[in-house]
Design a protein around this motif. Sequence first.
Motif, PDB file in Angstrom:
ATOM      1  N   TYR A   4       5.161   3.788   8.735  1.00 58.04           N
ATOM      2  CA  TYR A   4       5.426   4.254   7.373  1.00 58.04           C
ATOM      3  C   TYR A   4       6.733   3.644   6.867  1.00 58.04           C
ATOM      4  O   TYR A   4       7.641   3.334   7.652  1.00 58.04           O
ATOM      5  CB  TYR A   4       5.535   5.778   7.333  1.00 58.04           C
ATOM      6  N   GLU A   7      -7.861  -2.912   2.120  1.00 62.49           N
ATOM      7  CA  GLU A   7      -7.574  -1.584   2.668  1.00 62.49           C
ATOM      8  C   GLU A   7      -8.533  -1.186   3.783  1.00 62.49           C
ATOM      9  O   GLU A   7      -8.155  -0.408   4.672  1.00 62.49           O
ATOM     10  CB  GLU A   7      -7.617  -0.546   1.544  1.00 62.49           C
ATOM     11  N   GLU A  47       0.353   5.062  13.107  1.00 57.93           N
ATOM     12  CA  GLU A  47       0.627   4.243  11.932  1.00 57.93           C
ATOM     13  C   GLU A  47       2.131   4.039  11.758  1.00 57.93           C
ATOM     14  O   GLU A  47       2.943   4.757  12.322  1.00 57.93           O
ATOM     15  CB  GLU A  47       0.072   4.917  10.668  1.00 57.93           C
ATOM     16  N   ARG A  91       6.275   9.814  -0.337  1.00 56.80           N
ATOM     17  CA  ARG A  91       5.509   8.581  -0.504  1.00 56.80           C
ATOM     18  C   ARG A  91       6.424   7.365  -0.453  1.00 56.80           C
ATOM     19  O   ARG A  91       7.578   7.421  -0.867  1.00 56.80           O
ATOM     20  CB  ARG A  91       4.742   8.615  -1.828  1.00 56.80           C
ATOM     21  N   VAL A 113       0.856  -1.185   0.000  1.00 54.38           N
ATOM     22  CA  VAL A 113       0.000   0.000   0.000  1.00 54.38           C
ATOM     23  C   VAL A 113       0.892   1.235   0.000  1.00 54.38           C
ATOM     24  O   VAL A 113       1.839   1.324   0.798  1.00 54.38           O
ATOM     25  CB  VAL A 113      -0.922   0.025   1.237  1.00 54.38           C
ATOM     26  N   GLU A 114       0.614   2.172  -0.889  1.00 55.12           N
ATOM     27  CA  GLU A 114       1.381   3.415  -0.920  1.00 55.12           C
ATOM     28  C   GLU A 114       0.896   4.339   0.189  1.00 55.12           C
ATOM     29  O   GLU A 114      -0.297   4.608   0.307  1.00 55.12           O
ATOM     30  CB  GLU A 114       1.240   4.114  -2.270  1.00 55.12           C
ATOM     31  N   LYS A 115       1.837   4.825   0.982  1.00 53.57           N
ATOM     32  CA  LYS A 115       1.503   5.703   2.097  1.00 53.57           C
ATOM     33  C   LYS A 115       2.207   7.043   1.935  1.00 53.57           C
ATOM     34  O   LYS A 115       3.318   7.117   1.378  1.00 53.57           O
ATOM     35  CB  LYS A 115       1.893   5.050   3.425  1.00 53.57           C
ATOM     36  N   THR A 116       1.582   8.076   2.454  1.00 52.42           N
ATOM     37  CA  THR A 116       2.118   9.431   2.396  1.00 52.42           C
ATOM     38  C   THR A 116       2.523   9.867   3.793  1.00 52.42           C
ATOM     39  O   THR A 116       1.709   9.827   4.727  1.00 52.42           O
ATOM     40  CB  THR A 116       1.079  10.408   1.824  1.00 52.42           C
ATOM     41  N   GLU A 171      -5.078   0.448  11.758  1.00 51.97           N
ATOM     42  CA  GLU A 171      -4.270   1.645  11.977  1.00 51.97           C
ATOM     43  C   GLU A 171      -4.974   2.646  12.881  1.00 51.97           C
ATOM     44  O   GLU A 171      -4.334   3.284  13.719  1.00 51.97           O
ATOM     45  CB  GLU A 171      -3.921   2.269  10.634  1.00 51.97           C
TER      46      GLU A 171
END
Length: 279
Positions: A200, A185, A198, A121, A111-114, A192
């Motif tokens: 990263y 998701e 969370e 990212r 999963v792409e996280k910011t 989360e």
Amino acid sequence: MNAPEKNRLLPDIQSSADVRGIEIGAVGIQGLRYPIKVRSGGRVAATVAQWAMTVTVPATVKGTHMSRFVELLQAQSDALDAAGFRALLRDMLGRLNAQAGTIEMRFPWFVEKTAPVSGVRSLLDHDVQWRASVSAQGQQSLWLKVVVPVTSLCPCSREISVYGAHNQRSHVAIEVEVLDPIEVEDLIAIAERSSSCEVYGLLKRADEKYVTERAYENPKFVEDMVRDVAAALNQERRVGAYTVEVENFESIHNHSAFARIARPAGAAVGVQVRHGAGS
């Protein structure tokens, strides 16, 4: 091999009769790694899954055709979601001429996280498992499991310390009986939200400051996290039975803190907790 030999009809030993009169509950293959495309969260991604595929074999039949399990995956070209995974199970039963069986696939899902401040990212991996079954009575079930890495910070440590508090990385494992389609998701988000903070894949200094302070402002025991996840699942009409497990990899002990809540189908929530932190 010449053409006549290749096309010659060979004996089918697996389909021959067996005289011992004992049904086999599950026979097939496991530990098979095979590429697959998965659809979740509005996107399709290629991954490599580890497969376990079994069927029942009647008491009168010697065995099953192992090669057909691999043929099933080789023929699968469409991306799999919940509906596609159910269809794959039906296809397997048809190919193997079986009344009951189970398919399980385990795979990494990225999963792409910011990052919360810098906005950089990165990808974060999660362990995901799909399991679909049909019983001899025709009862169908579909289960989804995801293991989510998060951060937890001890409320007791924060309360009794003049400064600081011990925190650690934790795993939240959520396994649900799928009644209506639910995305991987969706379960990740529940895990989360129930944590202190969370995790990263990539953080800059400003982000590190944020997540450290966020965890300190949001302390959670392992019991808090497992109950918060269960409370969220209790509001989910897409979910039937479930099991939630939280493990804190303690930073001040050489053991983990652990908690589990399980809700069987149609039953009240039950809680089981093992906690190794100080009291």
